[in-house]
Design a protein around this motif. Sequence first.
Motif, PDB file in Angstrom:
ATOM      1  N   LEU A   1       0.813  -1.204   0.000  1.00  0.00           N
ATOM      2  CA  LEU A   1       0.000   0.000   0.000  1.00  0.00           C
ATOM      3  C   LEU A   1       0.854   1.264   0.000  1.00  0.00           C
ATOM      4  N   GLU A   2       1.967   1.237   0.722  1.00  0.00           N
ATOM      5  CA  GLU A   2       2.796   2.435   0.862  1.00  0.00           C
ATOM      6  C   GLU A   2       3.732   2.643  -0.325  1.00  0.00           C
ATOM      7  N   TYR A   3       4.011   1.606  -1.071  1.00  0.00           N
ATOM      8  CA  TYR A   3       4.984   1.698  -2.164  1.00  0.00           C
ATOM      9  C   TYR A   3       4.289   2.080  -3.462  1.00  0.00           C
ATOM     10  N   PRO A   4       4.877   3.007  -4.232  1.00  0.00           N
ATOM     11  CA  PRO A   4       6.036   3.830  -3.889  1.00  0.00           C
ATOM     12  C   PRO A   4       5.605   5.178  -3.305  1.00  0.00           C
ATOM     13  N   ASN A   5       6.451   5.771  -2.514  1.00  0.00           N
ATOM     14  CA  ASN A   5       6.140   7.092  -1.967  1.00  0.00           C
ATOM     15  C   ASN A   5       7.244   8.110  -2.242  1.00  0.00           C
ATOM     16  N   ARG A   6       8.145   7.761  -3.180  1.00  0.00           N
ATOM     17  CA  ARG A   6       9.182   8.700  -3.619  1.00  0.00           C
ATOM     18  C   ARG A   6       9.674   8.263  -5.004  1.00  0.00           C
ATOM     19  N   PRO A   7      10.485   9.084  -5.686  1.00  0.00           N
ATOM     20  CA  PRO A   7      10.934   8.742  -7.039  1.00  0.00           C
ATOM     21  C   PRO A   7      11.692   7.419  -7.097  1.00  0.00           C
ATOM     22  N   ILE A   8      11.584   6.763  -8.252  1.00  0.00           N
ATOM     23  CA  ILE A   8      12.231   5.476  -8.516  1.00  0.00           C
ATOM     24  C   ILE A   8      13.298   5.667  -9.579  1.00  0.00           C
ATOM     25  N   LYS A   9      14.433   5.017  -9.398  1.00  0.00           N
ATOM     26  CA  LYS A   9      15.539   5.097 -10.361  1.00  0.00           C
ATOM     27  C   LYS A   9      15.553   3.824 -11.211  1.00  0.00           C
ATOM     28  N   LEU A  10      15.629   4.006 -12.526  1.00  0.00           N
ATOM     29  CA  LEU A  10      15.721   2.883 -13.464  1.00  0.00           C
ATOM     30  C   LEU A  10      17.087   2.944 -14.139  1.00  0.00           C
ATOM     31  N   ILE A  11      17.975   2.030 -13.762  1.00  0.00           N
ATOM     32  CA  ILE A  11      19.343   2.015 -14.289  1.00  0.00           C
ATOM     33  C   ILE A  11      19.389   1.299 -15.633  1.00  0.00           C
ATOM     34  N   VAL A  12      20.096   1.909 -16.576  1.00  0.00           N
ATOM     35  CA  VAL A  12      20.358   1.320 -17.887  1.00  0.00           C
ATOM     36  C   VAL A  12      21.874   1.296 -18.078  1.00  0.00           C
ATOM     37  N   GLY A  13      22.423   0.132 -18.363  1.00  0.00           N
ATOM     38  CA  GLY A  13      23.876   0.003 -18.482  1.00  0.00           C
ATOM     39  C   GLY A  13      24.432   0.386 -19.838  1.00  0.00           C
ATOM     40  N   TRP A  14      23.732   1.252 -20.550  1.00  0.00           N
ATOM     41  CA  TRP A  14      24.127   1.634 -21.901  1.00  0.00           C
ATOM     42  C   TRP A  14      23.975   3.143 -22.062  1.00  0.00           C
ATOM     43  N   SER A  15      24.601   3.699 -23.078  1.00  0.00           N
ATOM     44  CA  SER A  15      24.558   5.139 -23.319  1.00  0.00           C
ATOM     45  C   SER A  15      23.174   5.577 -23.791  1.00  0.00           C
ATOM     46  N   PRO A  16      22.833   6.856 -23.609  1.00  0.00           N
ATOM     47  CA  PRO A  16      21.559   7.373 -24.139  1.00  0.00           C
ATOM     48  C   PRO A  16      21.486   7.235 -25.656  1.00  0.00           C
ATOM     49  N   GLY A  17      20.280   7.004 -26.157  1.00  0.00           N
ATOM     50  CA  GLY A  17      20.067   6.984 -27.597  1.00  0.00           C
ATOM     51  C   GLY A  17      19.988   5.617 -28.227  1.00  0.00           C
ATOM     52  N   GLY A  18      20.412   4.575 -27.521  1.00  0.00           N
ATOM     53  CA  GLY A  18      20.357   3.234 -28.081  1.00  0.00           C
ATOM     54  C   GLY A  18      18.992   2.588 -27.889  1.00  0.00           C
ATOM     55  N   ALA A  19      18.858   1.352 -28.362  1.00  0.00           N
ATOM     56  CA  ALA A  19      17.578   0.658 -28.306  1.00  0.00           C
ATOM     57  C   ALA A  19      17.141   0.387 -26.869  1.00  0.00           C
ATOM     58  N   THR A  20      18.081  -0.003 -26.002  1.00  0.00           N
ATOM     59  CA  THR A  20      17.724  -0.274 -24.605  1.00  0.00           C
ATOM     60  C   THR A  20      17.313   0.997 -23.895  1.00  0.00           C
ATOM     61  N   ASP A  21      18.025   2.083 -24.168  1.00  0.00           N
ATOM     62  CA  ASP A  21      17.688   3.372 -23.561  1.00  0.00           C
ATOM     63  C   ASP A  21      16.314   3.850 -24.021  1.00  0.00           C
ATOM     64  N   LEU A  22      16.003   3.667 -25.296  1.00  0.00           N
ATOM     65  CA  LEU A  22      14.691   4.063 -25.813  1.00  0.00           C
ATOM     66  C   LEU A  22      13.581   3.288 -25.109  1.00  0.00           C
ATOM     67  N   LEU A  23      13.770   1.972 -24.944  1.00  0.00           N
ATOM     68  CA  LEU A  23      12.778   1.174 -24.247  1.00  0.00           C
ATOM     69  C   LEU A  23      12.618   1.658 -22.809  1.00  0.00           C
ATOM     70  N   ALA A  24      13.740   1.917 -22.136  1.00  0.00           N
ATOM     71  CA  ALA A  24      13.695   2.353 -20.739  1.00  0.00           C
ATOM     72  C   ALA A  24      12.910   3.645 -20.591  1.00  0.00           C
ATOM     73  N   ARG A  25      13.172   4.609 -21.460  1.00  0.00           N
ATOM     74  CA  ARG A  25      12.509   5.919 -21.338  1.00  0.00           C
ATOM     75  C   ARG A  25      11.028   5.839 -21.697  1.00  0.00           C
ATOM     76  N   THR A  26      10.692   5.019 -22.675  1.00  0.00           N
ATOM     77  CA  THR A  26       9.284   4.848 -23.037  1.00  0.00           C
ATOM     78  C   THR A  26       8.529   4.149 -21.917  1.00  0.00           C
ATOM     79  N   LEU A  27       9.140   3.113 -21.344  1.00  0.00           N
ATOM     80  CA  LEU A  27       8.523   2.395 -20.235  1.00  0.00           C
ATOM     81  C   LEU A  27       8.395   3.298 -19.016  1.00  0.00           C
TER      82      LEU A  27
END
Length: 329
Positions: A29-55
């Motif tokens: 019930l309490e989760y989440p109550n503050r910002p969440i960090k989503l780590i991507v082990g790749w540089s911005p602009g690639g396919a994994t980064d695009l998926l992460a930002r869209t999600l």
Amino acid sequence: MANPMRMLRTLCLGMAMATAVGTAPAQALEYPNRPIKLIVGWSPGGATDLLARTLATELNGLLQQPVVVENRPGANGTIGHAQAANAPADGYTLLLATNSTYAIAEHLYRGLSYRHQTDLAPVSLVASSPLMLAVRPDLPADDAAGLLALAKREPGLLNIASGGAGSTSHMAAELFMSVTGTRMTHVPYKGGGPATQAVAAGEVDVAFLDLGVAAPLAAAGRIRAIGVTGSEHSPLLPGVPPIASSGVPQFQSTTNLAVFVPAGTPQPVVARLAEAIRAALAAPALRDKLSRQGLVLIGSTPQALGQSVQAESAQWAEVIRERGIALEP
């Protein structure tokens, strides 16, 4: 007369059990109550980064908290993976990883600072992406069988590019050579984009490439697509057959992308995240955007992802042992 110490222990045990029973629903019930960090082990602009930002954009609304993408590139994704493995197990650090780090890296690199199976817990298998088998436009091979004939005719002469040593494109190349008994010279590049450009420029003969990056070049005639690594045709390349149906029936390899959290994250939090991810992947706008990048959206349970990780890890361990591959992280 009752033993006072025994009564006290019984009372404490009852209070602890009541607390434990009440904690799980409270956490959900309490989760989440503050910002969440989503780590991507790749540089911005690639396919994994695009998926992460869209999600992340979809999850912002579903979880009613900001989900912030944090890029931690380096060492073929293992730097970001290690950071997530060492984060607090509270549900506020997520990792979007590819199978190059969660199923391949531990068999490939010596001296990693984490063990995936014990340091991270599965949340959801998010998507998979078949790779394109592409050749330079003037290479005399129209399909996988034609490439196979060239490679067997002159072992080691053909150069095969990848997005980096240990990447899924590299492993796809190693698997292809393993199941076909051929030998080509591996040429690693710093990412899928440079590898794609190398094929287009004729610097190398062949490569397994990300569909979303390479499809526009194939449409423009700058590279020639001769196969896809999934089990079915890709909507981005409807006329290009799966490699398994064009001369190499034992071959199938995809880039899989999944979300994990640090091991020990409370189960109600994991369940909440998995539910939110499945809801996000059902959004029509998100599905349309990511499907145009060649991604096949999944959204699994944590249990299904755990089983998938074990199966993939065993598969790639066998390939890496057979090929004698070892790298430094």
